[in-house]
Design a protein around this motif. Structure first.
Motif, PDB file in Angstrom:
ATOM      1  N   GLY A 195       0.807  -1.223   0.000  1.00 53.34           N
ATOM      2  CA  GLY A 195       0.000   0.000   0.000  1.00 53.34           C
ATOM      3  C   GLY A 195       0.832   1.262   0.000  1.00 53.34           C
ATOM      4  N   LYS A 196       0.313   2.278  -0.693  1.00 52.80           N
ATOM      5  CA  LYS A 196       1.072   3.518  -0.808  1.00 52.80           C
ATOM      6  C   LYS A 196       0.667   4.548   0.263  1.00 52.80           C
ATOM      7  N   GLU A 197      -0.453   4.295   0.987  1.00 53.14           N
ATOM      8  CA  GLU A 197      -0.932   5.281   1.953  1.00 53.14           C
ATOM      9  C   GLU A 197       0.098   5.505   3.060  1.00 53.14           C
ATOM     10  N   LYS A 198       0.205   6.770   3.447  1.00 56.08           N
ATOM     11  CA  LYS A 198       1.144   7.108   4.520  1.00 56.08           C
ATOM     12  C   LYS A 198       0.490   6.905   5.874  1.00 56.08           C
ATOM     13  N   THR A 199      -0.819   7.072   5.937  1.00 55.50           N
ATOM     14  CA  THR A 199      -1.505   6.895   7.213  1.00 55.50           C
ATOM     15  C   THR A 199      -2.695   5.972   7.032  1.00 55.50           C
ATOM     16  N   LEU A 200      -2.984   5.245   8.077  1.00 56.25           N
ATOM     17  CA  LEU A 200      -4.140   4.336   8.077  1.00 56.25           C
ATOM     18  C   LEU A 200      -5.031   4.752   9.233  1.00 56.25           C
ATOM     19  N   GLU A 201      -6.330   4.562   9.064  1.00 56.23           N
ATOM     20  CA  GLU A 201      -7.265   4.897  10.133  1.00 56.23           C
ATOM     21  C   GLU A 201      -7.887   3.608  10.635  1.00 56.23           C
ATOM     22  N   TYR A 202      -7.885   3.484  11.964  1.00 54.77           N
ATOM     23  CA  TYR A 202      -8.544   2.295  12.518  1.00 54.77           C
ATOM     24  C   TYR A 202      -9.218   2.671  13.822  1.00 54.77           C
ATOM     25  N   GLY A 204     -10.690   5.272  14.857  1.00 46.87           N
ATOM     26  CA  GLY A 204     -10.282   6.578  15.395  1.00 46.87           C
ATOM     27  C   GLY A 204      -8.803   6.652  15.721  1.00 46.87           C
ATOM     28  N   MET A 205      -8.124   5.527  15.552  1.00 44.77           N
ATOM     29  CA  MET A 205      -6.688   5.509  15.841  1.00 44.77           C
ATOM     30  C   MET A 205      -5.929   5.750  14.537  1.00 44.77           C
ATOM     31  N   GLN A 206      -4.871   6.515  14.635  1.00 39.65           N
ATOM     32  CA  GLN A 206      -4.125   6.828  13.432  1.00 39.65           C
ATOM     33  C   GLN A 206      -2.862   5.980  13.390  1.00 39.65           C
ATOM     34  N   ILE A 207      -2.653   5.330  12.252  1.00 37.93           N
ATOM     35  CA  ILE A 207      -1.440   4.520  12.086  1.00 37.93           C
ATOM     36  C   ILE A 207      -0.565   5.219  11.052  1.00 37.93           C
ATOM     37  N   THR A 208       0.671   5.480  11.405  1.00 37.71           N
ATOM     38  CA  THR A 208       1.590   6.129  10.469  1.00 37.71           C
ATOM     39  C   THR A 208       2.521   5.076   9.878  1.00 37.71           C
ATOM     40  N   VAL A 209       2.675   5.148   8.550  1.00 37.96           N
ATOM     41  CA  VAL A 209       3.531   4.174   7.878  1.00 37.96           C
ATOM     42  C   VAL A 209       4.820   4.873   7.440  1.00 37.96           C
ATOM     43  N   GLN A 210       5.911   4.265   7.846  1.00 37.54           N
ATOM     44  CA  GLN A 210       7.191   4.844   7.429  1.00 37.54           C
ATOM     45  C   GLN A 210       7.890   3.871   6.506  1.00 37.54           C
ATOM     46  N   SER A 211       8.220   4.330   5.311  1.00 38.16           N
ATOM     47  CA  SER A 211       8.951   3.453   4.399  1.00 38.16           C
ATOM     48  C   SER A 211      10.430   3.624   4.664  1.00 38.16           C
ATOM     49  N   VAL A 212      10.984   2.634   5.283  1.00 37.08           N
ATOM     50  CA  VAL A 212      12.410   2.721   5.614  1.00 37.08           C
ATOM     51  C   VAL A 212      13.219   2.501   4.345  1.00 37.08           C
ATOM     52  N   SER A 213      12.837   1.451   3.586  1.00 39.27           N
ATOM     53  CA  SER A 213      13.479   1.200   2.302  1.00 39.27           C
ATOM     54  C   SER A 213      12.389   0.653   1.377  1.00 39.27           C
ATOM     55  N   LYS A 214      12.791   0.209   0.185  1.00 37.15           N
ATOM     56  CA  LYS A 214      11.791  -0.278  -0.768  1.00 37.15           C
ATOM     57  C   LYS A 214      11.056  -1.487  -0.223  1.00 37.15           C
ATOM     58  N   VAL A 215      11.754  -2.256   0.574  1.00 38.35           N
ATOM     59  CA  VAL A 215      11.156  -3.521   1.030  1.00 38.35           C
ATOM     60  C   VAL A 215      10.717  -3.438   2.489  1.00 38.35           C
ATOM     61  N   GLN A 216      11.154  -2.429   3.193  1.00 38.95           N
ATOM     62  CA  GLN A 216      10.852  -2.392   4.626  1.00 38.95           C
ATOM     63  C   GLN A 216       9.926  -1.231   4.963  1.00 38.95           C
ATOM     64  N   LYS A 217       8.927  -1.520   5.763  1.00 43.13           N
ATOM     65  CA  LYS A 217       8.004  -0.472   6.225  1.00 43.13           C
ATOM     66  C   LYS A 217       7.837  -0.607   7.719  1.00 43.13           C
ATOM     67  N   LYS A 218       7.573   0.536   8.381  1.00 43.16           N
ATOM     68  CA  LYS A 218       7.337   0.488   9.818  1.00 43.16           C
ATOM     69  C   LYS A 218       5.984   1.103  10.100  1.00 43.16           C
ATOM     70  N   TYR A 219       5.266   0.501  11.026  1.00 43.08           N
ATOM     71  CA  TYR A 219       3.921   0.963  11.365  1.00 43.08           C
ATOM     72  C   TYR A 219       3.923   1.485  12.788  1.00 43.08           C
ATOM     73  N   PHE A 220       3.478   2.728  12.949  1.00 38.53           N
ATOM     74  CA  PHE A 220       3.447   3.341  14.277  1.00 38.53           C
ATOM     75  C   PHE A 220       2.001   3.662  14.626  1.00 38.53           C
ATOM     76  N   ALA A 221       1.678   3.462  15.905  1.00 40.63           N
ATOM     77  CA  ALA A 221       0.342   3.833  16.371  1.00 40.63           C
ATOM     78  C   ALA A 221       0.455   5.110  17.196  1.00 40.63           C
ATOM     79  N   SER A 222      -0.561   5.995  17.059  1.00 42.98           N
ATOM     80  CA  SER A 222      -0.503   7.240  17.803  1.00 42.98           C
ATOM     81  C   SER A 222      -0.707   6.979  19.282  1.00 42.98           C
ATOM     82  N   SER A 223      -0.139   7.857  20.097  1.00 43.85           N
ATOM     83  CA  SER A 223      -0.330   7.723  21.529  1.00 43.85           C
ATOM     84  C   SER A 223      -0.558   9.116  22.099  1.00 43.85           C
ATOM     85  N   ASP A 224      -0.990   9.184  23.339  1.00 40.52           N
ATOM     86  CA  ASP A 224      -1.302  10.479  23.927  1.00 40.52           C
ATOM     87  C   ASP A 224      -0.175  10.998  24.807  1.00 40.52           C
TER      88      ASP A 224
END
Lengths: 745, 329
Positions: A195-202, A204-224
Motif C-alpha cells: 500500500g502507498k498510503e502514509k496513514t491508516l485509520e482504525y 479513530g486511531m491513526q497509524i503512520t507508515v514509514q517506508s524505511v526502504s523499498k522492502v521495509q516499512k514500519k507501522y506506528f500507532a498514535s499515543s497520547d
C-alpha cells in the motif's frame, strides 16, 4: 682665602708678643699641618668638588632616609575607582522554536513544520489542534498545533509506538504490544499489497507508515504521551521566595526549635510564621499566607565503630553504618518513631534498650554500648515551589500554549485554574490565588557573567524596553539596588550594559599633591620608587667598588711586589680580562638569568659580582705600577732589612702608600659603575620588578606611551642618575687635585 | 722594533684565543636545560618541520655542545678560524652574513660621529688650556664632566622626546623614512642624513667629554714647554704659536688616542643603536644576545676582542711612528 691670610697675619703679629724667646729656626714658628689636613684643605678649596660632595650627601639622605619619611611602600600599588559601562546581560527575540523535553527530533520537526509553510505568502496554514505526523530516524511523532499565531507556531509533540515492521510484504508485530486483531489484519493487508498510503485509520486511531526502504516499512500507532514542546516562548517563574529562607540557617533553627516544642507559630525578625500540622509533618506558612515548607522528621544513621576479630583472631575496629548493625531495622525505626511521638526517653527492640535524648533541634538515639546511633532532625521541603517547576512541566506548558493560541483568558491544569494576562506581546500567568507566577515571552535573555543573577524585575523591564525600542531602563538588581541599564543592538542581539564600579590600577597618574611625581605604569608612587631605586643604585656602586678594590689590590700588590714570572702571568691575566668586552658579557648573562627566572635578590648579587669581576683590572694595574716604583724606595729597603713578613711588608708598608691614589680612583669610578648599572637596568637586565633602581625606572620609557605622555616617570629618574654621577665625578676630580697638586686637572 | 711587534702580535693572538675560551666557557656553563629550551624555540620556529629532539642533536653536533668544554672550544675555534661562525639562532642565517649586511651602517655612523667629535672637542680643549683657571676653562670642564656623566640611554631618550615628540622636527627612530624607496639618490642620502642627526649627536656628546679633557691636558703640557716660550720670544703672533707650534705637538698623543677608537668604530654603539633602532651591528648583536643567540654572541665577542688587540698594537706602532723619540726596548 682672604680670611685665612688675615688670620695668619694676625697670628704672626701676635706671636712676637707672646713668645718672644722663640728662636728663628724654632719648629713651632712653622704652622705644621698633617698631610691629611693638607689634602682636606686643598679639597674644600675646590668649588666643584664641594658641589660634588654636597650632591652625594643629598642623594644619600634622599635614598636612605627618604623612605623612612615616605608615606608609601616600595611596591605599593595605588588604585582608583571608576564607573564604567560593563557587560551585564544579553537579550534576543527568539525566532527558532526551542524544544522542551526530548529534542532528538528537532531537525525532523522543523522540516515537517516547514512543509506547512505557504510558499508564496511565507505564512503557516495551521489551525489549533491540527495534527501532522512525521518520522525521525527510527521513531515517528505527531505534532499537534497549540498556537498557530505568531511568526513561529507552537506545537506539542507526541511520540508514536512502533507496532509492526514489514519486510518484503510480511508484517511482523512487535512483541509486548497488544494489537487488536482487526488492526493486525489491516496492517498485514497493507503490507502484503504494498500500500502507498502514509496513514491508516482504525477505530479513530491513526497509524503512520514509514517506508524505511523499498522492502521495509514500519507501522506506528498514535499515543497520547507528550514527549516535547516546541515553542519560541520562554517562561520566567516569578514566585521564588522560598530559596531565601532555605539559605537562612538561623531562621531554620528557630523554626526547628518551635516544631520540637510543638508551638503553633514562630516569630522571626518581626514577622510571624504559622505552624500547622498536616499529614505526617508540619506546614510552615509565611506572614502573607503563602505556604513555605513542609517540615518532617528525618533519620540520619551515624557511622559507629564495631569491634570484631579478623581471620587470624586479632581484634580489629571497623567503621559501619549504625542501622546496618541493627538486627531488625524496621522494628527499630518503628519503635523509635513511637518513642519520639510519645515523648519517652528510651525504647527497647528485642534485647537492646536504646536511649533517646533531645538535643537542641535534634533527637539523638544512643546504642546500649554508649555510641551515638541515629540522629533525627527536621527536614524542610519547600511547598511554595509547587508553582516553580511549572515552566518545565510539559502538560502545563501545553495547556498554556493552547490557551495563548486560542486567546483564552484562563486555562486549567491539575484541577486548578490559572489566569493568563495578555500584556500586549507578552503574557503573565497567575495562580488560582491571583498571584503572578510566570512571565511568558519570546524574548530570550541570559546574564553575561557568572555571578549575575537576573531579577524578575530586570526581565520585565528588559522585555518592555525591547518591545518599545527604549535604549535604557532602570531596574532593581539582585542586591536590591536600583541600576540603570543601557541597551546596545548589534545584529539583532540586545546587549545590556550597566554602570559598574571597577577598581583600576592608577597607572601613569600625573603629579599631584598626593604623588609629587605621579605614579608609574604599575601604579606605584614614582617619588617613593626613586628613593628606593637610589638605595639600590648607590649600594651597587659601593659594593662593586669595594669588590674591585679587593681584587685589584691583591692581584696588583702581588704582581708588583714579586715581579718576574708572577708579574708576567698576572699581567697577562689582567690583559685577558681587559680584552673581554664588558656589555656583551653582561647582556648574555642577563638574558640567561631572565630565561632561568632568577629571583630578584640573587639577580642583584649576580649583577654586583659581574660588574666587579669585569672591572677590577684598572685598579690592579694602578696598584702594580705604584708598587713597582715604591718597592725600590729606601723605606722598603729598610723594611726588608728589619726582616718582617712579606705579607706585612706588602699590606702595612706598600698598600698604605697606594691608598690615596686608590681613593681617588674609587671615587671617580663609582660614577661609572652607577652608570653601568643604570644602563643594565635600562636594558631590562639589571634588578627586576618589584625591586627598583634608577635605571630600571627609566626602563619604562621603552613603552612609547610612557615616553610621549608620562614624562614624570622617566625624566626625574634619569636626572637622579645624571646628578649623582656628576657628583661623584666632581668629587673624584677634586680628590685627584687635592692629593696631587702638581698634576694638572 | 720588529721583534717587539712580533711579540706584541703573538701576545694579542694569545689573548684573543684565551678570551674567546673564557667567553665560551661562561656560555657553556649555562644550565643544560638552556640549550634544550633554545632547541624547543628553534624547532617551534621551523613550524614543525624539525622535532626539538632532532634540533637539540643538530645544535649539539654543530657547536660541539655535548663534549667537554675544551673539546667543544677546539671544535668551535677550528671552524671559526676558517671564517665559519655557524648560523645565528635569531636571524636563521650565517652569522658572518648578518654581520656584513649591517656593519657598514655602524661604520658610517661612527665616522660622522668622529668628525663631529673632533670638530667640537679639540677647539674647546685648546680654548680651555689657553684660558686655564678662567671662566672658559671652568665652563668647558663642567661641560666635559657632564658629558661623561650622562647616561647614553637618557640623553638619547630626551633627544627623542624633545626633537621627535615635542618639536616634531626629526624622525623618531630608524634609518629610513616611509617613502625612502620613492626618493632619488640625493633624496635617499638626505633621508638617511636626517635620520642620523640624533644618533650622531648623542654619540658625539657622549665621547667629546673625554677627548676634550685629553686635548686640554696635552695642550697645557705643550704650552708650558720651552719651545713655545721660544716661539713667543721670537715675536710670532699668538695664532701661529697656538696653531702651528703648540697644536701640532698636541697631535702626537691625540693620534695614538684615535687608534684606540677602533673597537667602537666597528663594534657599533649598542645602546644608541638600540634607542634609535639603527640597524647596525650594535643593535643586531644586542637583539641576538638578548635572546641567548650563542653563535652570534661568540662571534661578536671574538670580533670585539680582535679589534681591541689590533687597536692596541696600532697605537703602539703609531706612537713610534709619530714620535721618533720613542724607542722600543
Amino acid at each position: 682665602m682672604d680670611k685665612e691670610k688675615s688670620a695668619e697675619l694676625e697670628k704672626q703679629q701676635e706671636a712676637p708678643k707672646d713668645q718672644e724667646q722663640l728662636a728663628l729656626d724654632d719648629a713651632r714658628r712653622v704652622k705644621v699641618l698633617s698631610p691629611g689636613m693638607l689634602v682636606f684643605k686643598r679639597f674644600i678649596r675646590n668649588k666643584l668638588a664641594v658641589v660634588g660632595i654636597i650632591i652625594i650627601a643629598v642623594m644619600f639622605i634622599f635614598s636612605f632616609l627618604g623612605p623612612i619619611f615616605s608615606p608609601y611602600g616600595r611596591a605599593q600599588i595605588f588604585t582608583r575607582n571608576v564607573e564604567e559601562p560593563g557587560k551585564y546581560a544579553t537579550g534576543k527575540f527568539n525566532t527558532e522554536p526551542r524544544i522542551l523535553g526530548d529534542d532528538s527530533m528537532k531537525s525532523a520537526y522543523l522540516k515537517a513544520l516547514g512543509d506547512q509553510k505557504d510558499k508564496t505568502t511565507g505564512k503557516y496554514n495551521l489551525t489549533v489542534g491540527q495534527e501532522i505526523s512525521f518520522t525521525s530516524k527510527d521513531s515517528a511523532y505527531i505534532l499537534k498545533v497549540l498556537n498557530p499565531n505568531g511568526a513561529t507556531p507552537s506545537c506539542g509533540i507526541y511520540g508514536m509506538q512502533l507496532i509492526a515492521t514489514s519486510m518484503d510484504g510480511v508484517a511482523v508485530f512487535e512483541s509486548g504490544v497488544s494489537v487488536d486483531e482487526g488492526l493486525k489484519g489491516l496492517i498485514t493487508e497493507h503490507a502484503a499489497n504494498g500500500g502507498k498510503e502514509k496513514t491508516l485509520e482504525y477505530k479513530g486511531m491513526q497509524i503512520t507508515v514509514q517506508s524505511v526502504s523499498k522492502v521495509q516499512k514500519k507501522y506506528f500507532a498514535s499515543s497520547d504521551t507528550p514527549v516535547a514542546l516546541a515553542s519560541v516562548n520562554i517562561c520566567t517563574p516569578t514566585l521564588g521566595a522560598v530559596a531565601d529562607f532555605q539559605s537562612d540557617t538561623e531562621f531554620l533553627r528557630a523554626v526547628s526549635l518551635a516544631v520540637m516544642a510543638g508551638e503553633s507559630s514562630v516569630d522571626y525578625k518581626g514577622d510571624s510564621y504559622a505552624l500547622t500540622a498536616s499529614g505526617e509533618g508540619t506546614l510552615l506558612t509565611g506572614p502573607d499566607g503563602t505556604e513555605l515548607f513542609n517540615i518532617e522528621l528525618e533519620n540520619r544513621s551515624e557511622t559507629i565503630e564495631v569491634e570484631s576479630t579478623d581471620k587470624d583472631g586479632n581484634p580489629v575496629t571497623e567503621e559501619m553504618d549504625f542501622l546496618s548493625t541493627v538486627e531488625d531495622a524496621d522494628a527499630f525505626l518503628q519503635a523509635m518513631d513511637g518513642a519520639i511521638s510519645e515523648g519517652v526517653d528510651s525504647f527497647t527492640v528485642g534485647e537492646n534498650t536504646y536511649t533517646l535524648e533531645k538535643m537542641d533541634t535534634e533527637y539523638h538515639v544512643t546504642a546500649p554500648d554508649g555510641q551515638l546511633g541515629v540522629v533525627v532532625a527536621n527536614s524542610f521541603t519547600p511547598v511554595g515551589t509547587k508553582y516553580d517547576a511549572l515552566d518545565t512541566d510539559l502538560e502545563f506548558r501545553f495547556a498554556m500554549e493552547t490557551a495563548i493560541g486560542k486567546g483564552a483568558p484562563s486555562f486549567s491544569y491539575n484541577g486548578e485554574n490559572f489566569g493568563l494576562v495578555n500584556n500586549g506581546a507578552d503574557y503573565s500567568v497567575t495562580n488560582p490565588k491571583g498571584e503572578e507566577i510566570m512571565l511568558v515571552s519570546d524574548i530570550a535573555y541570559g546574564p553575561d557573567y557568572v555571578g549575575i543573577e537576573l531579577t524578575v524585575d530586570f526581565v520585565k523591564k528588559l522585555q518592555e524596553a525591547m518591545r518599545t525600542n527604549q535604549d535604557s531602563f532602570v531596574f532593581v538588581n539582585q542586591y536590591g539596588e536600583e541600576t540603570t541599564a543601557l541597551i546596545n543592538i548589534v545584529n539583532g542581539n540586545y546587549y545590556v550594559s550597566t554602570l559598574q564600579k571597577t577598581t583600576l590600577i592608577d597607572g601613569r597618574a600625573a603629579p599631584s599633591s598626593e604623588h609629587p611625581l605621579g605614579t608609574d605604569v604599575n601604579g606605584m608612587d614614582v617619588f617613593t620608587r626613586l628613593m628606593y631605586g637610589g638605595r639600590v643604585s648607590l649600594i651597587v656602586g659601593f659594593v662593586v667598588v669595594f669588590f674591585e678594590l679587593f681584587l685589584g689590590v691583591i692581584v696588583g700588590g702581588i704582581s708588583g711586589y714579586f715581579g718576574g714570572v708572577v708579574d708576567t702571568i698576572l699581567m697577562r691575566l689582567v690583559e685577558l680580562f681587559n680584552a673581554i668586552p664588558f656589555y656583551p658579557m653582561l647582556i648574555i648573562i642577563g638574558s640567561v638569568m631572565d630565561n632561568m627566572h632568577v629571583g630578584q635578590y640573587e639577580r642583584l648579587m649576580m649583577t654586583m659580582v659581574l660588574l666587579g669581576v669585569l672591572g677590577w683590572t684598572g685598579i690592579a694595574r694602578l696598584v702594580r705600577g705604584q708598587i713597582l716604583s715604591l718597592r725600590e724606595q729606601d723605606f722598603m729597603v729598610a723594611a726588608e732589612a728589619t726582616g718582617i713578613r712579606t705579607s706585612r711588608r706588602i699590606f702595612r708598608h706598600l698598600i698604605p702608600n697606594v691608598m690615596p691614589l686608590l681613593i681617588v680612583n674609587a671615587t671617580a669610578s663609582l660614577g661609572g659603575i652607577i652608570l653601568t648599572e643604570a644602563t643594565l637596568g635600562y636594558l631590562g637586565l639589571g634588578v627586576k620588578y618589584p625591586m627598583a633602581s634608577w635605571g630600571s625606572i627609566v626602563n619604562q620609557v621603552n613603552d612609547m606611551q610612557v615616553m610621549q605622555t608620562a614624562w614624570w616617570i622617566w625624566i626625574p629618574a634619569g636626572l637622579c642618575i645624571l646628578i649623582t654621577v656628576l657628583g661623584f665625578n666632581f668629587a673624584g676630580d677634586g680628590l685627584r687635585d687635592a692629593f696631587d697638586p702638581k698634576m694638572k686637572r | 722594533m720588529w721583534k717587539f711587534l712580533v711579540r706584541r702580535i703573538l701576545l694579542g693572538i694569545m689573548i684573543v684565543v684565551l678570551g674567546a675560551f673564557v667567553t665560551y666557557a661562561v656560555i657553556r656553563c649555562l644550565p643544560a636545560s638552556y640549550l634544550e629550551k633554545m632547541a624547543r624555540q628553534l624547532a617551534a620556529g621551523s613550524q614543525g618541520r624539525i622535532r626539538w629532539q632532532d634540533m637539540l642533536k643538530i645544535l649539539n653536533e654543530q657547536y660541539g655542545m655535548d663534549g667537554s668544554i675544551i673539546s667543544g672550544y677546539i671544535k668551535w675555534f677550528g671552524e671559526a678560524i676558517q671564517g665559519n661562525f655557524g648560523d645565528s639562532w635569531k636571524y636563521m642565517k650565517p652569522v658572518t652574513q648578518v654581520f656584513s649586511e649591517v656593519i657598514w651602517w655602524s661604520v658610517l655612523m661612527n665616522i660622522i660621529t668622529l668628525f663631529v667629535e673632533i670638530l667640537v672637542s679639540i677647539p674647546l680643549g685648546i680654548l680651555a688650556a689657553r684660558k686655564q683657571y678662567r671662566a672658559p676653562d671652568y665652563i668647558v670642564t663642567v661641560f666635559a664632566l657632564a658629558c661623561i656623566s650622562l647616561p647614553s640611554f637618557y640623553i638619547g631618550t630626551v633627544f627623542k622626546y624633545v626633537f621627535a615628540v615635542k618639536l616634531e622636527v626629526l624622525p623618531l627612530y630608524g634609518l629610513w623614512g616611509r617613502d625612502y624607496n620613492m626618493l632619488g639618490t640625493w633624496g635617499k642620502i638626505g633621508d638617511i642624513a636626517v635620520h642620523l642627526i640624533m644618533p650622531v649627536a648623542v654619540l658625539a656628546i657622549l665621547s667629546i667629554g673625554s677627548l676634550m679633557r685629553y686635548t686640554r691636558t696635552n695642550m697645557l703640557e705643550v704650552l708650558n714647554a720651552d719651545y713655545i716660550r721660544t716661539a713667543r720670544a721670537k715675536g710670532l703672533p699668538e695664532k701661529v704659536v697656538i696653531n702651528k707650534h703648540a697644536f701640532r705637538n698636541t697631535m702626537i698623543p691625540l693620534v695614538t688616542a684615535f687608534s684606540g677608537l677602533l673597537p667602537s668604530f666597528f663594534g657599533g654603539a649598542m645602546i644608541t643603536e638600540q634607542i634609535f633602532q639603527i640597524p647596525g651591528i650594535g643593535l643586531k648583536s644586542f637583539e641576538a644576545m638578548q635572546q641567548g643567540d650563542i653563535p652570534f654572541a661568540m662571534f661578536y665577542v671574538t670580533f670585539i676582542m680582535v679589534l681591541t688587540q689590533v687597536s692596541l698594537i696600532l697605537s703602539d706602532i703609531m706612537y713610534a711612528v709619530v714620535d721618533p723619540r720613542v724607542r722600543v726596548n
